[in-house]
Design a protein around this motif. Structure first.
Motif: not given
Length: 79
Positions: A31-52
């Motif tokens: 949801n536009g914020k840097v996330a830690k691995a332990s953060q809980n996610v739920k339906c409707g959340d928006i993920l953005e992953i940067q690969f290179g």
């Protein structure tokens, strides 16, 4: 569900250790914020992953503890 586990189960990232490393490096946003691995996610959340130099944006549609390869695609949709 933990973010790193969701990334592995959905096959957005192949291994949980790689998902952890990506989160630690600040390359995963929820949801536009840097996330830690332990953060809980739920339906409707928006993920953005940067690969290179490219980034992948996806919306979580379902959260399951396990998923077969063909079911994994139904856990999220690309945006």
């Amino acid at each position: 569900m933990r973010l790193d586990k969701f990334l592995k189960v959905s096959r957005l990232i192949k291994r949980r250790t790689v998902a952890n490393e990506a989160c630690d490096a600040g390359r995963v946003l929820v949801n536009g914020k840097v996330a830690k691995a332990s953060q809980n996610v739920k339906c409707g959340d928006i993920l953005e992953i940067q690969f290179g130099n490219k980034s992948v944006k996806a919306e979580i549609l379902d959260v399951k503890d396990t998923a077969k390869k063909d079911e994994a695609k139904e856990l999220f949709k690309y945006l």
